[in-house]
Write an enzyme that holds these catalytic residues in place. Sequence first.
Site, PDB file in Angstrom:
ATOM      1  N   LYS A 265     -43.129 -60.826 -11.384  1.00  0.00           N
ATOM      2  CA  LYS A 265     -41.692 -60.617 -11.161  1.00  0.00           C
ATOM      3  C   LYS A 265     -41.227 -59.480 -12.062  1.00  0.00           C
ATOM      4  O   LYS A 265     -41.320 -59.573 -13.283  1.00  0.00           O
ATOM      5  CB  LYS A 265     -40.910 -61.896 -11.486  1.00  0.00           C
ATOM      6  N   ASP A 270     -31.172 -58.834 -14.575  1.00  0.00           N
ATOM      7  CA  ASP A 270     -30.685 -59.935 -13.737  1.00  0.00           C
ATOM      8  C   ASP A 270     -29.259 -60.303 -14.136  1.00  0.00           C
ATOM      9  O   ASP A 270     -29.030 -60.994 -15.121  1.00  0.00           O
ATOM     10  CB  ASP A 270     -31.620 -61.149 -13.907  1.00  0.00           C
ATOM     11  N   LYS A 277     -24.008 -64.651 -13.876  1.00  0.00           N
ATOM     12  CA  LYS A 277     -24.302 -65.386 -15.106  1.00  0.00           C
ATOM     13  C   LYS A 277     -23.093 -65.329 -16.035  1.00  0.00           C
ATOM     14  O   LYS A 277     -22.345 -64.348 -16.029  1.00  0.00           O
ATOM     15  CB  LYS A 277     -25.497 -64.737 -15.823  1.00  0.00           C
ATOM     16  N   ASP A 288     -36.201 -59.619 -17.818  1.00  0.00           N
ATOM     17  CA  ASP A 288     -36.536 -60.426 -16.636  1.00  0.00           C
ATOM     18  C   ASP A 288     -37.697 -59.828 -15.836  1.00  0.00           C
ATOM     19  O   ASP A 288     -37.987 -60.268 -14.726  1.00  0.00           O
ATOM     20  CB  ASP A 288     -35.288 -60.588 -15.756  1.00  0.00           C
ATOM     21  N   ASP A 347     -28.570 -65.963  -8.044  1.00  0.00           N
ATOM     22  CA  ASP A 347     -29.253 -65.898  -9.346  1.00  0.00           C
ATOM     23  C   ASP A 347     -30.673 -66.466  -9.245  1.00  0.00           C
ATOM     24  O   ASP A 347     -31.456 -66.347 -10.181  1.00  0.00           O
ATOM     25  CB  ASP A 347     -28.433 -66.677 -10.389  1.00  0.00           C
ATOM     26  N   GLU A 349     -33.113 -65.217  -7.782  1.00  0.00           N
ATOM     27  CA  GLU A 349     -33.602 -64.003  -7.115  1.00  0.00           C
ATOM     28  C   GLU A 349     -35.093 -63.774  -7.333  1.00  0.00           C
ATOM     29  O   GLU A 349     -35.752 -63.131  -6.517  1.00  0.00           O
ATOM     30  CB  GLU A 349     -32.793 -62.788  -7.591  1.00  0.00           C
ATOM     31  N   ARG A 351     -37.660 -65.777  -7.254  1.00  0.00           N
ATOM     32  CA  ARG A 351     -38.502 -66.392  -6.222  1.00  0.00           C
ATOM     33  C   ARG A 351     -38.470 -65.589  -4.925  1.00  0.00           C
ATOM     34  O   ARG A 351     -39.422 -65.603  -4.160  1.00  0.00           O
ATOM     35  CB  ARG A 351     -38.055 -67.852  -6.001  1.00  0.00           C
TER      36      ARG A 351
HETATM   37  N1  BES Z   1     -34.064 -64.743 -14.810  1.00  0.00           N
HETATM   38  C1  BES Z   1     -33.566 -66.049 -14.679  1.00  0.00           C
HETATM   39  C2  BES Z   1     -34.330 -67.082 -15.509  1.00  0.00           C
HETATM   40  C3  BES Z   1     -34.287 -66.918 -17.002  1.00  0.00           C
HETATM   41  C4  BES Z   1     -33.409 -67.671 -17.745  1.00  0.00           C
HETATM   42  C5  BES Z   1     -35.160 -66.073 -17.651  1.00  0.00           C
HETATM   43  C6  BES Z   1     -33.398 -67.544 -19.122  1.00  0.00           C
HETATM   44  C7  BES Z   1     -35.140 -65.938 -19.031  1.00  0.00           C
HETATM   45  C8  BES Z   1     -34.265 -66.686 -19.765  1.00  0.00           C
HETATM   46  C9  BES Z   1     -33.626 -66.503 -13.214  1.00  0.00           C
HETATM   47  O1  BES Z   1     -33.541 -65.501 -12.279  1.00  0.00           O
HETATM   48  C10 BES Z   1     -32.457 -67.415 -13.009  1.00  0.00           C
HETATM   49  O2  BES Z   1     -31.370 -66.963 -13.122  1.00  0.00           O
HETATM   50  N2  BES Z   1     -32.746 -68.674 -12.724  1.00  0.00           N
HETATM   51  C11 BES Z   1     -31.740 -69.634 -12.513  1.00  0.00           C
HETATM   52  C12 BES Z   1     -32.131 -70.421 -11.276  1.00  0.00           C
HETATM   53  C13 BES Z   1     -31.020 -71.265 -10.766  1.00  0.00           C
HETATM   54  C14 BES Z   1     -29.941 -70.400 -10.198  1.00  0.00           C
HETATM   55  C15 BES Z   1     -31.564 -72.168  -9.689  1.00  0.00           C
HETATM   56  C16 BES Z   1     -31.667 -70.543 -13.719  1.00  0.00           C
HETATM   57  O3  BES Z   1     -32.701 -70.799 -14.331  1.00  0.00           O
HETATM   58  O4  BES Z   1     -30.579 -70.957 -14.087  1.00  0.00           O
HETATM   59 ZN    ZN Z   2     -34.185 -63.605 -12.906  1.00  0.00          ZN
HETATM   60 ZN    ZN Z   3     -31.530 -65.044 -11.768  1.00  0.00          ZN
END
Ligand code: BES
Ligand code: ZN
Ligand code: ZN
Length: 500
Positions: A265, A270, A277, A288, A347, A349, A351
Amino acid sequence: MKAAINEVNFNEIQTEVLIVGTFKHPENTENWSEFVSFYGSSLNKWLKSGDVSTDRKVLTKLPTLQDGQLQRIFFVGLGDRKSLTQDDLRDIFGTVGKELVASKTTKVSIWLESFTNDDIDIEDTTYLAAEGIGMGLYQVPNYKTSSNKVDYYLDEIELLTKSDEQEVLAYFELGQVYAAAVNEARTLVNMPSNVLTATKMAEYAKELAEEYDFEYEELGKKEMEELGMGAILAVNQGSTEEPRLMVMKYRASDDWNDVVGLVGKGVTYDTGGYSIKPKDGLVGMKGDMGGAAAVLGAMRIIGETRPNQNVIAVIAATDNMISGNAFKPDDVITSLSGKTIEILNTDAEGRLVLADAVTYAKQNGANYIVDVATLTGGVIVALGMDKTGALTNDEAFFETFLEASVETGEFVWRLPLTENDKKRLRKSDVADLNNSPGRDGHMIFGGGFVGEFVDNTPWIHLDIAGTSAASTSHDLGPKGGTGAMVRSLATLVERMGEDK
Ligand code: BES
Ligand code: ZN
Ligand code: ZN
């Protein structure tokens, strides 16, 4: 950095600092009495009083008492000889590297035999010294215009040992290769996203491919549109930066039918998109692309060591931005695989970009897949910041990987992926899949979503959201990008190659 090997002869040392492993009963170390007579018999007194500590991970720096080049001895406390593990020793050498940076030492000697025990031989010690010190030496590049610029480099390491020169040197070089690749991955993670755009990352990948003679292919927006990569394109839709899909092939044999796919990825930033966020969640999202960095780092090691295993690396890079063009919750998109996806959360994204990247890896021959990604905050909730979360659909493949990760000292813990989880991923009134079934156990949904695109291919998902960047300095390096999974991925490929 130059490495040289010499016999253990303390009077001939020409460097600034000598590193000495100091077990609880150092007198059991070969040549210890010669060392004491070289240094001065006060040492025995100081060892007894604790002024020179033998406690594990405690470093005592003392000046030398004679004139000459050698200025200082670093006594590295190793504790009880029997219980010292390879992981301990790697960490300990990491702290030595950090101390060399702090003291701006440019020439150092390491007395290798002083670090060995019954389980850790001279080759292990040499390797761990190179890897640990190499990682410990890492400094985060910065953009400061005056003070604190990175201006220190170690020029020379002298290895003191009675062992065979060529063999020791080979282990040392291998450790250096691993450390250098980790450090490169760290730098990619540490780079701000206005500097490391998808286009820039692709330039880096192309150079890497040229350096190591990998076949290289790069897809831009136009090529993605032609192929129907609707998932990565949806994530990129709100951006003014073009996306990039980077593909590298390392051919170990003439036939392309036993191929490991490493899929990363590479979300360069992000924001969360319209499912934006909160402001505190944004800081750090330049990292990210830690999965992409891990794959690039592993490919550098593979390029250097040339294992007997075909590898395809696929990296999906874009940022996740907001604009009038951006994708939205409620949108339905069509991925490269043909599967349709209902967007519930922009968010989620990572996946999406991985879905197309995994499909592309499969279309290009991957019959094993490891995807690596900073995918979910959920993995941090579940396992903390120091453990990589894993999912798999293949016990044997996972076992091989787990052994590699134990060897590298990178902690990986597997979570379950059940039929019920898959059912929830496939629940949508309008599409084949939804991209966010809920917040409960959502590390599993993140990885499980990617699993929907691998079908029956043996697959491992690695969520490095916790491990890819460190919030504080640690034994093996400073705060910031860690290079997590670089060494485990490369070791996996190495071990798979050995089985043939
Ligand atoms: N890039 C984030 C995950 C992340 C969080 C990486 C903290 C590093 C530190 C990912 O794209 C994300 O935002 N995931 C969400 C998924 C949710 C929307 C289902 C999350 O983990 O909150
Ligand atoms: Zn992300
Ligand atoms: Zn995200």
